[in-house]
Scaffold this motif. Sequence first.
Motif: not given
Length: 318
Positions: A162-171, A224-226, A228-232, A290-293
């Motif tokens: 599963i490939c995600l492209i996040p923009n610049s991550i901070y925290g 990421s967890l979202f 995984l829970r919606h791989t179908e 269905g994911w929300k920020r």
Amino acid sequence: MCNQEDKIFIAGHKGLLGSAILNQLNDEGFCNLITADKSQLELTDFVAVDMFFAENKPDIVFLAAGKVGGIVGNKTYPADFLRINLAIQYAVFEAAHKHNTRHVLFYGSSCTYPKFCPQPMKESDWLTGAIEETSMGYAAAKIAGIVAAKSYNAQFGYNKFICLIPNSIYGPNDNFDLENSHVLSSLIRRFYEAKIHELPEVVLWGSGTPKREFVHARDVASASLFALRHTEHLENVHYNIGSGEDISIKELAETIAGIIGYDGKLVWDETKPDGAPRKLLDCDKFLALGWKRNIDFDKGLKSTCTWLKENYDTIRIS
């Protein structure tokens, strides 16, 4: 699919994204988590990674490890960014395939999009133009990782990668190295140190006009967890993950200086490179699932500045 009993390996669990994923998993009651720091497992070592997977048999892997950095680090050490990330990706991908890992979360980068890409950048814009030269080594490695993920899925008929492209991550728990960190964390540290040392000015690279999008590590962990829970519902494509808003580097610097309480002069060295003029991701494809920020940028930035102040003596510098 994932459940609380799955054996989950978080590669890079001490880093910005890895620690956010680890905290999210703990908060949600996952009880079979595997971690290994560099003294326990060298992820660039193909044989060591293969043996680790053979012994631990992880069901799910979050590949949050790798060499990352800002424009200074990428310009100075392009071969390291290319070599290290390629080696990690090759070792983990092949081990996951060989030892029947169910899913691997792989994270690309917005720098794999064209330098002068239409804004906001859609997944369909990927590889339609030349990328920014200052991040060429890192971008090439991440492009290879995205292509590899899609290729394994296509050849072997599964949806393992599963490939995600996040923009610049901070925290919190970011790398605050002044040369090798991303712009946001570097600015926080520079202004904090300028304040405590009472420096009259801070010299910053470029013109300050480029615009960047920042997404909190907790939102990327949530996405990421979202996933995984919606791989179908996932296709064999990459998905953009962002905050939906961007800010100029100049405005970002002024905002951070204000939060920190630094009132000295900001000097822009326009002989230094700016990088891509703008990098804003179109996340509609993933949001439609269905994911929300959750993390407001103003609050997230203030909390990250506060975290740096409270943890200054133990911040990660590498």
